[in-house]
Design an enzyme around this catalytic site. Sequence first.
Site, PDB file in Angstrom:
ATOM      1  N   GLN A  92       0.817  -1.204   0.000  1.00 38.63           N
ATOM      2  CA  GLN A  92       0.000   0.000   0.000  1.00 38.63           C
ATOM      3  C   GLN A  92       0.861   1.269   0.000  1.00 38.63           C
ATOM      4  O   GLN A  92       2.049   1.236   0.315  1.00 38.63           O
ATOM      5  CB  GLN A  92      -0.909   0.021   1.231  1.00 38.63           C
ATOM      6  CG  GLN A  92      -2.069  -0.951   1.167  1.00 38.63           C
ATOM      7  CD  GLN A  92      -3.020  -0.730   2.328  1.00 38.63           C
ATOM      8  OE1 GLN A  92      -3.092  -1.546   3.230  1.00 38.63           O
ATOM      9  NE2 GLN A  92      -3.751   0.374   2.318  1.00 38.63           N
ATOM     10  N   HIS A  93       0.205   2.380  -0.325  1.00 34.98           N
ATOM     11  CA  HIS A  93       0.690   3.751  -0.102  1.00 34.98           C
ATOM     12  C   HIS A  93       1.809   4.223  -1.026  1.00 34.98           C
ATOM     13  O   HIS A  93       2.081   5.420  -1.069  1.00 34.98           O
ATOM     14  CB  HIS A  93       1.183   3.937   1.342  1.00 34.98           C
ATOM     15  CG  HIS A  93       0.212   3.583   2.408  1.00 34.98           C
ATOM     16  ND1 HIS A  93      -1.064   4.094   2.461  1.00 34.98           N
ATOM     17  CD2 HIS A  93       0.331   2.763   3.485  1.00 34.98           C
ATOM     18  CE1 HIS A  93      -1.678   3.610   3.531  1.00 34.98           C
ATOM     19  NE2 HIS A  93      -0.857   2.799   4.160  1.00 34.98           N
ATOM     20  N   ASP A 249      -2.254  -4.851  -0.171  1.00 38.16           N
ATOM     21  CA  ASP A 249      -1.878  -6.145   0.411  1.00 38.16           C
ATOM     22  C   ASP A 249      -2.734  -6.534   1.607  1.00 38.16           C
ATOM     23  O   ASP A 249      -3.108  -7.705   1.749  1.00 38.16           O
ATOM     24  CB  ASP A 249      -0.382  -6.178   0.760  1.00 38.16           C
ATOM     25  CG  ASP A 249       0.085  -5.004   1.605  1.00 38.16           C
ATOM     26  OD1 ASP A 249      -0.740  -4.149   2.003  1.00 38.16           O
ATOM     27  OD2 ASP A 249       1.304  -4.937   1.867  1.00 38.16           O
TER      28      ASP A 249
END
Length: 487
Positions: A92-93, A249
């Site tokens: 992520q991110h 994820d």
Amino acid sequence: MGTQAAGPLVVGVDSSTQSTKALVVDAATGEIVARGQAPHMVTGGSSAGGTDPGGAGKESDPEQWWRALGEALGQCGDAARQAAAVSVGGQQHGLVTLDAAGRPVRPALLWNDVRSAPQQRRLLAEHGGPRAWARRVGSVPLPTFTVTKWAWLRENEPAAADATAAVRLPHDYLTERLGGEAVTDRGDASGTGWWSPAEEAYDEEILGHIGLDPKALPRVAVPGEAAGTVRAGELPLPRGALVAAGTGDNMAAALGLGLRPGQPVLSLGTSGTVYAVSTRRPAGDPTGTVAGFADARGDWLPLACTLNCTLAVDRIAALLGLDREAVEPGGSAVLLPFLDGERTPHLPQASGLLHGLRHDTTPGQVLQAAYDGAMFALLQALDRIVDEDVPADAPLLLIGGGARGAAWRDTVRRLSGRPVVVPEARELVALGAAAQAAGLLLGEDPAAVARRWGTARGAEYAAVPCDTAARERLTQTLAAGGPLLGA
């Protein structure tokens, strides 16, 4: 492939910080018929604006994720070439910046790159503070979030920002290269800091404030929608295979477990996470402890994440010259293993803190204190995440590499007071992506697919009394250590 598959084959991909894993799965039974894995390189970062003091930068070249995907699929052999659908779960991110030709402008800023701490503080101040952000985007953005990373890039590398025609998350980048369409999903989008849970759309006011054109972002697919079909190319996948939207994820792992609302999960990996599926949209936690993420199905996934988990504890064990399982009970030592700064609690400039040593303190007790310190914030966050309807003795599903270690399992049980279940299935992000691909192919709920596969079955460990004395020592040390931790 061995035995004849009972149903169509699907591919689930886990593109993580360290590697790409690919599983070819029988959609009917959940049997893994082939697997492959290839590593990634993570480097420290610097910028045109200067160096990276303290090693806060973490970067990867997105092109290597694509090469690793090809290598992992190649290891799957003929099974991958027979797949009817594919989905990608990704870290992520991360901020992926692409030029007009679709090439990376610079290495991706990964989720654990916390150089954007100054920009995070400024953005919070400019838009009404933590409570307003939590209400607006479901979470208080931290330096791990994509919105703060873009603000950092704008400020520190304006030429790179100006050259950026498209912004993607890691899983979006791979999905687009697979199917040719710029598509993301609500789960991963909810971790950017520029997606509104209330509107289920990008927040154009926030995008305008940080100087990011909404046209640079991918379309957010609705759950169950395809993101294209595999194009002819260098990957060993059949042309025309369905490409699912993919997800982050943690959302993929929730799918992989077939989670029902109210089942708490604690994941022990490079980072530590705790989450549960909820049917109620989170109101937003103004303390920033719990992120109000969406899941990949249409529900919600309130989640807390720490930067320091298994790697930090392993590092303490190495410093002590001990095996990671060589813990000893007792003692008064408290160790906060914030070796990479910390996200929960929000201490991006922190380092590790050891307190309470005595003449009779043993190395094994110090190691146990490191386990306790790594678990403490996650278990505090658990109390904020679970619904009031969830019984206090509801078992924790313990996943990730740490779940295989007795010291981790015993620490979780001792500090939570809950029973623990360790699912036999290990590659849950890739399995969740496979379940999403199977759900798309078969027209089913992907979580129901995973439940049919039995992915959450595993060893059960009974509850033990909660060690309230250890939790109180940790609470007091964290409160008193604020000036040393950069609070």
